[in-house]
Design a protein around this motif. Structure first.
Motif, short mmCIF file in Angstrom:
data_model
loop_
_atom_site.label_atom_id
_atom_site.label_comp_id
_atom_site.label_asym_id
_atom_site.label_seq_id
_atom_site.Cartn_x
_atom_site.Cartn_y
_atom_site.Cartn_z
N GLN A 4 63.28 23.34 -5.36
CA GLN A 4 64.43 23.44 -4.47
C GLN A 4 64.25 24.69 -3.60
O GLN A 4 63.26 25.42 -3.74
CB GLN A 4 65.72 23.55 -5.29
CG GLN A 4 65.76 24.82 -6.16
CD GLN A 4 67.16 25.21 -6.58
OE1 GLN A 4 67.81 24.47 -7.32
NE2 GLN A 4 67.61 26.37 -6.13
N GLY A 58 70.55 25.33 -4.67
CA GLY A 58 70.29 24.01 -5.22
C GLY A 58 71.27 22.96 -4.73
O GLY A 58 70.97 21.75 -4.77
N GLU A 99 63.14 20.40 -10.93
CA GLU A 99 62.87 19.94 -9.57
C GLU A 99 62.75 21.12 -8.62
O GLU A 99 63.59 22.03 -8.65
CB GLU A 99 64.00 19.02 -9.09
CG GLU A 99 64.02 17.66 -9.77
CD GLU A 99 62.78 16.84 -9.43
OE1 GLU A 99 62.33 16.88 -8.26
OE2 GLU A 99 62.27 16.16 -10.33
N VAL A 132 60.70 26.24 -0.51
CA VAL A 132 60.94 25.27 -1.57
C VAL A 132 59.98 25.57 -2.71
O VAL A 132 58.75 25.63 -2.50
CB VAL A 132 60.73 23.83 -1.05
CG1 VAL A 132 60.88 22.83 -2.19
CG2 VAL A 132 61.72 23.52 0.07
#
Length: 333
Positions: free
Chosen positions: A229, A160, A227, A258
């Protein structure tokens, strides 16, 4: 430990034939001659012996005894993957710098961690790594599974802190076995639609009750507050080394992509016990232990906890083989 000599990692084909057809080498002796010259010329490494080699699709792993200790030479002949392999090899060094137990590549004198070399039948993307020692994860060892969960969370934290980079090519959005394109992961609204579409058009109804449960869970899914990552994407027993119930090595970042972290945790929960040709589902107790280890480092948010259940069911449905199911994947999901 894999057998001495030449073998296939998971395919049931003749390894000598695969070696000739895929890489152009006539024998392991021919590989040893090539590797001896290549490592001397490119890395300045003196090879003493190459006792073991395995082939997996268009990829190979060669074990080398050398003047710099025991090494592993990995190469791929899949030219379309050379860019993503360069990126995943750079990630190894970045993770090692952040304290993750991975094998940092040996840098060639020109500063490269991965080099394209000529093989007998085409170019090969090659990297050289120190051999990590340990035993593959035993999922019956609860302490080792807890350690694996904590390690996965640490891997996520380290990844991350890194950007995907313009050169990074991520894998597929769905938990299919073959890699594909796509550089970003779907947001939860898109993921909801993806799973809904899969249920409508690609679910083979191999576990109807689980499919109904997935539809029900999906209908009440919250917005995923995480989010996407970089994630490992292949965190399972064959890629985890332990010693005294503690993870000492994380292998194979070639499938990094991702994605949401909870998706990677769910995939690991389903496939944790798989090794090469030995594929069996992960029991509920083991899945719970992996998650507990993970949350000892990085607790899931309430939304992630809901999505974890959804994604475990979805991954489990994907894992069911069509036809015979002697390992019981359908009953496991």
């Amino acid at each position: 430990m894999l057998p001495l000599g030449l073998s296939m990692l998971w395919e049931t084909v003749d390894p000598e034939a695969a070696l000739r057809e895929r890489f152009g080498f006539d024998s392991l002796d021919a590989v040893t001659d090539w590797a001896t010259k290549a490592l001397d010329t490119t890395w300045g490494i003196a090879v003493a012996a190459c006792p073991r080699m395995v082939i997996s699709d268009q990829n190979a792993i060669l074990w080398v005894a050398s003047d710099r200790g025991d090494l592993v030479v990995k190469w791929s002949g899949a030219r379309e993957r050379f860019g993503s392999l360069d990126a995943s090899t750079r990630l190894l060094r970045s993770l090692a710098d952040r304290g993750i137990p991975v094998a940092a590549p040996l840098t060639a004198p020109d500063g490269l961690d991965r080099v394209v070399l000529d093989g007998p039948s085409g170019e090969l993307s090659v990297t050289v790594l120190p051999e990590l020692s340990g035993d593959w994860l035993d999922v019956t060892d609860r302490a080792a599974v807890l350690s694996a969960g904590a390690c996965l969370a640490e891997v996520h934290q380290a990844l991350g802190s890194l950007g995907a980079g313009d050169a990074f090519e991520a894998g597929p959005r769905e938990p299919a076995p073959a890699p594909a394109g796509g550089s970003t992961a779907p947001r939860s609204g898109e993921l909801t639609q993806t799973i809904s579409d899969w249920l409508a058009t690609r679910d083979h109804q191999l576990a109807p009750e689980a499919s109904r449960r997935l539809r029900s869970l999906l209908s009440g899914a919250p917005e995923l507050d995480d989010e996407p990552q970089l994630v490992h994407n292949d965190f399972r027993a064959a890629n985890i080394l332990t010693r005294d119930s503690t993870v000492v090595g994380v292998l194979d970042l070639d499938e990094v992509r991702v994605e949401h972290r909870v998706h990677d945790l769910a995939k690991a929960s389903v496939y944790l016990g798989t090794r090469f040709t030995a594929w069996q589902p992960t029991s509920g107790d083991v899945r719970q232990a992996l998650r507990a280890g993970y949350e000892s480092v990085r607790p899931l948010s309430p939304a992630e906890a809901c999505w974890f259940e959804i994604l475990v069911v979805w991954q489990g449905l994907h894992a069911i083989p069509r036809g015979n199911d002697p390992a019981g994947w359908a009953s496991a999901v």
